[in-house]
Scaffold this active site. Sequence first.
Site: not given
Ligand code: ADP
Length: 187
Positions: A13, A88, A127, A133, A144
């Site tokens: 993404k 989400r 990663r 991270r 996740r």
């Molecule tokens: P990933 O790398 O898994 O795609 P993101 O960088 O988008 O994750 O988000 C990191 C964290 O932020 C998620 O694991 C969650 O804890 C929180 N988060 C982000 N967007 C949302 C959302 N729309 N609803 C709930 N929690 C969110």
Amino acid sequence: MYVILLGPPGCGKGTQSKRLIERLQIPHLSTGDMLRQAKKAGTPLGLKVAECIDQGKLVSDELIMDLVAERIQQSDCRAGCLFDGVPRTIAQAESLDVMLGKNGVSLAHVFELVVDQEELLRRMLERAKVEGRADDNEETIRRRMEVYATETRPLVDYYRQRGKLRTVEGIGTPDEVFQRIANYLAG
Ligand code: ADP
């Protein structure tokens, strides 16, 4: 144009977002980035969400949609934006539809990046080594992925039923994957 990029952790993404916002000349609305910034800045919001993020749990729908509502009212989002990391949950998707509807606009495309489980895990562990991270450790990654499967995957049907879903094979070079997305934009 309002578009969503949907897919599990590790699906690419981030990489495709960059290309897509450049092509469409729209702002990138990444809730992950917004939350990480708040966490880093140590704002009250940041402190509140830090635990969720670090454990790979979801932040509350209400909090997320407040953030989104505030952001899409800004003038640079008037002609569109890319939603990355949101919605989400089905509740977030419904709420987003209402918000956009109130502004008299709607989603053009929901791109779902499809990558098999084995490849996802491989990419995420790689990663974790490279970027470090805080939420990229094996336990949180698994968490996740589970959360994605139970909470977010149902959005695929939600958007398919509404005629918005564009399925994109996420295997190949970043340029190859982007070309698949661009084909939908052209068509
Ligand atoms: P990933 O790398 O898994 O795609 P993101 O960088 O988008 O994750 O988000 C990191 C964290 O932020 C998620 O694991 C969650 O804890 C929180 N988060 C982000 N967007 C949302 C959302 N729309 N609803 C709930 N929690 C969110």
